[in-house]
Design a protein around this motif. Structure first.
Motif: not given
Lengths: 377, 711
Positions: A179-182, A296, B26-28, B30-31, B33-35
């Motif tokens: 997911f984080l990989a985009g 994080w 995107t990573f940031e 989505r991170a 979001l997950i956080g």
């Protein structure tokens, strides 16, 4: 810390350590030891002592992992994954030969559960894969199928053991990295849709009876107060009867009189909450929040894709343990043998979580050594 | 930051170029979001924790307490049942006992088998327990054994961890010292059935070792005898191991009840009945106190209290002497000649003079038909009619005064009536008259009905208790009411309006039955200063064409009856003896004689009994036990289990008692040919020798009755 370093009171190698995570971690483990002391009937034996010893041993391992150089990790990631995968296969073979299902391999006195090692191994392998995948291929099948295989192979082997909880944990770490990989968001949404649609089918055809019983019990715990629902009911009684301040150290009746099943492993949080009350519970949650927040932070401070994905995946793996265990003991998830990191008595989960912490500390050290340089990958 | 922008990655659009910076952002995103999701779960957990610990704290604290604290009820000791002198007829014995809770058993049959080995139980007992475990509701305890010795108890206690659902404990169990002698009177106790628990869902009812009254006085006085359970609060582990005692409250023993029964007399009378099937009732003539209500053969209430065993039940059921029937209250018999003195009282009241005579020529013509007497008595006045039991006299005067006047007198004496007594079932019997016959059979009253009824035959039916009461009323001229419980002083019984002369006359005539030229001269008390008065009775149950009443199948033989009071001139005690199918009154009055002898001189009475019991093979209780052992050895494996509900047994016994009471009805549709009152037909020389005769029934045959004959 920065001020302390500036004043030169604390030597730099010590000041460099991530104390914002280490202090909560040590406090949490010590608190866990106290709870295990009580769960052991007010004695260091049989739980508390080995808990502390394990923590000390795995701390050394963590320190070693944390000091690994970046290139070595990059080189060793795939071979390491392969070794763990072969060990999983070995478990299957030994299990077949031995004529029974088992989850561990024995090397002399050491008993290793490869499925536990697989959790960080999958995260590492996935991070490595997406680091090397050309950016332009994100969103094509080549960004999903090989990495999907990386997850699917170990899950398949673990499911054969059968160990649903661990396979879900492996999948969770892997999917979070994807997911984080985009990867395109709609892939995940469709997958979630398919999963929801397939859940009833899985329930009726794929799950074993005891797993099915856990699900039904979770959905309707009153249905079976003395059977499978007994565990969750007793856990809620333990937590609820603790109140705000708890019954006091060593005064828990639910745990001491054996009403609470597994008071030292799966239900250690209930054992704690009975004696320490809401205060103790909030303390534990706060410690976890601090540790995860640091995780994080490490991920977001990473300079490259590998580090970022690795740190995020390791954090997610730790989170998965905490969330599922706590949801379970509070009666919000099906009962499953997932222990609570740094509090439950048990070597395997301690090892996995300490490996994750080691990986995070390693990334953190790399970050500190080479501050983020902008948009390079 | 987090805008819907992920959605632009949707399938409809091609991302033109994906580069490192896009992936990083995107990573940031989505991170974050997950956080956020993780933080949300964290908040959810904290809220849930707070909810459980604060809002639901009260509820869970209670549940945790109820987990931890186990309340064990201690069954209260039952109140004693005492005889008139305060000696216990039912007491409690401290013992070790074992119960099963069926719903907690892992493998019921296996557990019972193991207990059987450990406690050395009989196979029949093991089969009973298995059957009861199978049919019981899971929560109701099943008794395995009581009265264990300490070694057995200890051996069992150490194996408890492997035997879930087995509850050994120290407790008290009911004990009846005189056993079968008081079976019918006192009844017995047993564990509450599921139905009883549903009616009264008191947890004490399903506490192992707790018994409630099932029959007789135990049932009637359940509330008084029960007591208040004690309680023990203990801290227990989930596995049920007791960690420590928190608090104990002692039980309160139930209140005792004191009966009018004279314990030794009751036991004596029961034993004296011997091999016969019958009953003995003795009353106090002043107070109406029932001193003895023996009914034999009987059951052992001690062995019933742990549940009625299948073998035991089968043995009792198959016995044609019906040991389960309380014959004092549920036995109805034609009273035969025993009511003749009472009928004389009716004649006297109607104006017949004692000196009026008739001539008995072996019978007498009534209307246009000749009715037989058992003998030819010649000139008969009232005294001779009673003493020698001349039937012709009663045919004549009953016809003369009308049977309704006689029936009214019978009612006055308690015939056909129930008494206010704390008993579960009491039959009334019948005093026939024209209205009754019309209602019951739709046929008019005929002269032969008067003839039959005047000598206590035909449709006439009375229980031994009624016979004893009428005897007491006749002896005293007062409306004596039977009393079973001593609670304050007995009421003074109101006197009937009989003249003292008439009362004295009847007393004398009844004394002559025994002490004069009467039918029961062998009934004289072997005492110098006490004279007993009485009246014999022989009640026919089948017509002469089926049986002569003295030999042949047991159930066709005549009933033997005897009513009595003593001393004859100042009556203290009155009573009745009824021997079912005893072959005539000769089976009854020797028992009355010995019982009254025991009353006035216990040693003499006991000497007589011991001699008899040596012939019979032991006391009643010993013989019952021998029979059980023999029966169990023979039939043990092949019996049906006893009904699970005691009520079924009671209903069955009562229904059969009603059928049995109608046996004599068959011959009531015509005149009876009376038999000799005193059984003089049996040669006196043979009177002590056993009479050889076939024994058709399979039950162990009693040795023939020892008939005593008057010359």
């Amino acid at each position: 810390m920065n001020t302390a370093t500036a004043r030169g009171i604390v030597p730099a190698p010590i000041a460099r350590q991530p104390w914002e995570m280490l202090i909560p971690l040590v406090l949490l483990t010590t608190f866990g030891g106290l709870v295990l002391y009580s769960a052991g009937g007010g004695a260091m034996q049989p739980f508390a002592q080995s808990h502390f010893i394990r923590f000390a041993v795995f701390s050394v391992m963590t320190a070693i992992i944390a000091s690994l150089p970046r290139e070595a990790v990059r080189v060793l990631t795939y071979p390491g994954y392969l070794v763990v995968l072969l060990m999983l296969l070995g478990v299957e073979i030994v299990g077949q030969v031995g004529g029974g299902s088992q989850r561990w391999l024995e090397f002399g006195p050491i008993r290793i559960q490869p499925s536990e090692l697989m959790k960080p191994a999958v995260v590492l392998a996935m991070a490595r894969f997406y680091e090397t995948l050309p950016n332009g291929l994100i969103g094509t099948w080549r960004s999903a199928v090989p990495s999907g295989m990386l997850i699917a192979l170990p899950i398949g082997l673990v499911l054969l053991q059968p160990d649903l909880g661990t396979s879900v944990a492996i999948a969770f770490g892997g999917v979070v990295v994807m997911f984080l990989a985009g990867l395109p968001l709609w892939w995940f949404m469709s997958a979630a849709g398919v999963a929801i649609a397939a859940a009833p089918l899985a329930y009726f055809f794929a799950l074993r009876d005891y797993q099915r019983a856990r699900v039904t019990t979770f959905l309707d715990p009153e249905n079976d107060p003395l059977g499978a629902g007994y565990h969750i009911a007793q856990s809620k009684i333990a937590i609820g009867s603790g109140g705000i301040f708890g019954k006091g150290f060593n005064n828990g009746t639910q745990s001491h009189l054996n009403y609470l099943p597994e008071p030292h492993t799966d239900f250690v949080f209930a054992t704690m909450a009975e004696e320490w009350g809401l205060i103790g519970g909030v303390f534990v949650l706060t410690m976890y929040a601090l540790i995860l927040r640091w995780g994080w932070k490490v991920a977001s401070e990473s300079q490259d894709r590998f580090c970022a994905l690795l740190a995020a995946g390791a954090t997610a793996t730790i989170f998965f343990y905490i969330a599922i265990n706590l949801l379970m003991v509070m009666g919000m998830a099906p009962a499953k043998g997932i222990p609570l990191p740094w509090m439950s008595h048990g070597g395997s989960s301690m090892m996995t979580n300490m490996i994750c912490i080691g990986l995070l500390m390693m990334v953190n050290r790399w970050n500190a050594a080479a501050p983020r340089r902008g948009l390079t990958g | 930051m987090i805008k819907i922008p992920f959605l632009r990655d949707g399938p409809g659009r091609r991302a033109p170029l994906i580069n490192a910076s896009i992936l990083r952002s995107t990573f940031e995103r989505r991170a974050v979001l997950i956080g956020a999701v993780q933080g949300g779960i964290g908040v959810l957990l904290a809220l849930r924790l707070g909810y459980l610990a604060i809002a639901e704290n009260e509820k869970y604290r209670l549940e945790s307490e109820s987990n931890r604290v186990n309340l064990t009820l201690i069954p209260p000791r039952r109140g004693w049942i005492l005889d008139r002198d305060g000696a216990p007829l039912a007491s409690n014995r401290a013992d070790f006992r074992v119960d099963l809770i069926p719903e907690r058993l892992r493998n019921a049959d296996d557990t019972v088998d193991r207990l059987g080995v450990l406690l050395a139980l009989e196979p029949a007992r093991i089969a009973d327990i298995k059957d009861r475990v199978k049919t019981s509701r899971g929560f109701a305890p099943v008794e395995v054994a009581s009265g264990l010795n300490y070694e057995q108890f200890a051996a069992l206690s150490v194996r408890l961890p492997d035997l879930p659902g087995v509850v050994p404990q120290r407790g008290f169990s009911r004990f009846y010292p005189t056993a079968s002698s008081v079976g019918h009177l006192i009844g017995y106790v047993g564990p509450a059935s599921a139905e009883e628990y549903e009616k009264d869902p008191n947890p004490i009812l399903i506490t192992p070792g707790y018994k409630i009254g099932k029959d007789g006085l135990e049932k009637q006085f359940e509330k008084n005898l029960r007591g208040v359970p004690g309680a023990r609060r203990v801290e227990v582990t989930a596995g049920g191991r007791i960690v420590r005692d928190l608090e104990t409250r002692e039980d309160v023993q139930g209140a005792p009840i004191r009966l009018t029964i004279d314990g030794p007399l009751q036991d004596y009378a029961a034993r004296r009945i011997g091999l016969e099937s019958g009953s003995v009732v003795v009353m106090d003539c002043q107070t109406g106190d029932l001193l003895c209500m023996a009914s034999m053969p009987s059951f052992d209430p001690n062995s019933f209290s742990d549940g009625i065993g299948g073998v035991e039940y089968a043995m009792l059921r198959e016995d044609e002497r019906v040991p389960l029937r309380n014959k004092v209250l549920q036995g109805l018999y034609p009273p035969g000649s025993t009511i003749k003195p009472m009928h004389c009282m009716a004649f006297l009241r109607a104006g017949v003079k004692p000196t009026e005579t008739i001539v008995c020529g072996g019978g007498r013509r009534i209307g246009n038909r000749f009715f037989n007497c058992h003998s030819s008595h010649g000139v008969v006045d009232m005294n001779k009619a009673i003493a020698q039991s001349c039937d012709s006299y009663f045919y004549h005067f009953a016809q003369a005064v009308g049977f309704d006047a006689v029936a009214d007198m019978a009612s006055l004496f308690g015939m056909g009536k129930q008494f206010e007594l704390p008993v579960n079932s009491q039959f009334f019997g019948t005093v026939p008259n024209a209205a009754w016959k019309e209602k019951k059979f739709g046929r008019p009253w005929e002269p032969f009905d008067t003839v039959n009824a005047s000598i206590g035959q035909g449709y006439y039916l009375a229980s031994p208790l009624q016979l004893a009461v009428q005897s007491a009323r006749l002896a005293t001229g007062k409306a004596i009411k039977p009393r079973l419980i001593i609670d304050g002083k007995a009421d003074e019984a109101p006197a009937f309006d009989f003249s003292p002369d008439n009362i004295a006359f009847i007393r004398q005539a009844m004394s002559d039955v025994v002490n004069g030229a009467g039918t029961a001269r062998r009934a004289q008390l072997p005492l110098p200063d006490v004279k007993m008065a009485g009246k014999t009775g022989t009640a026919q149950v089948v017509s002469l064409s089926i049986s002569d009443g003295r030999s042949g199948p047991w159930k066709y033989r005549d009933h033997g009856l005897f009513v009595f009071f003593a001393p004859f001139d100042n009556p203290r005690y009155a009573g009745a003896v009824v021997i079912e199918h005893g072959g005539g009154s000769g089976s009854a009055y020797p028992i009355a004689r010995d019982v009254m002898t025991f009353m006035f001189d216990p040693q003499k009475g006991l000497d007589a009994l011991r001699a008899l019991e040596q012939q019979w093979g032991g006391t009643a209780q010993q013989r019952l036990e021998q029979r059980y052992a023999a029966y169990a050895a023979e039939r043990g494996a092949a019996v049906k289990p006893a009904p699970r509900r005691e009520q079924e047994i009671f209903d069955q016994v009562e229904a059969e008692a009603r059928v049995a009471a109608r046996q004599s009805e068959a011959i009531a549709s015509d005149a009876i040919v009376p038999r000799d009152e005193a059984n003089a037909a049996i040669p006196p020389a043979d009177s002590t020798a056993p009479v050889a005769e076939p024994q058709p029934q399979s039950a162990p045959a009693p040795t023939p009755p020892q008939l005593e004959v008057s010359e």
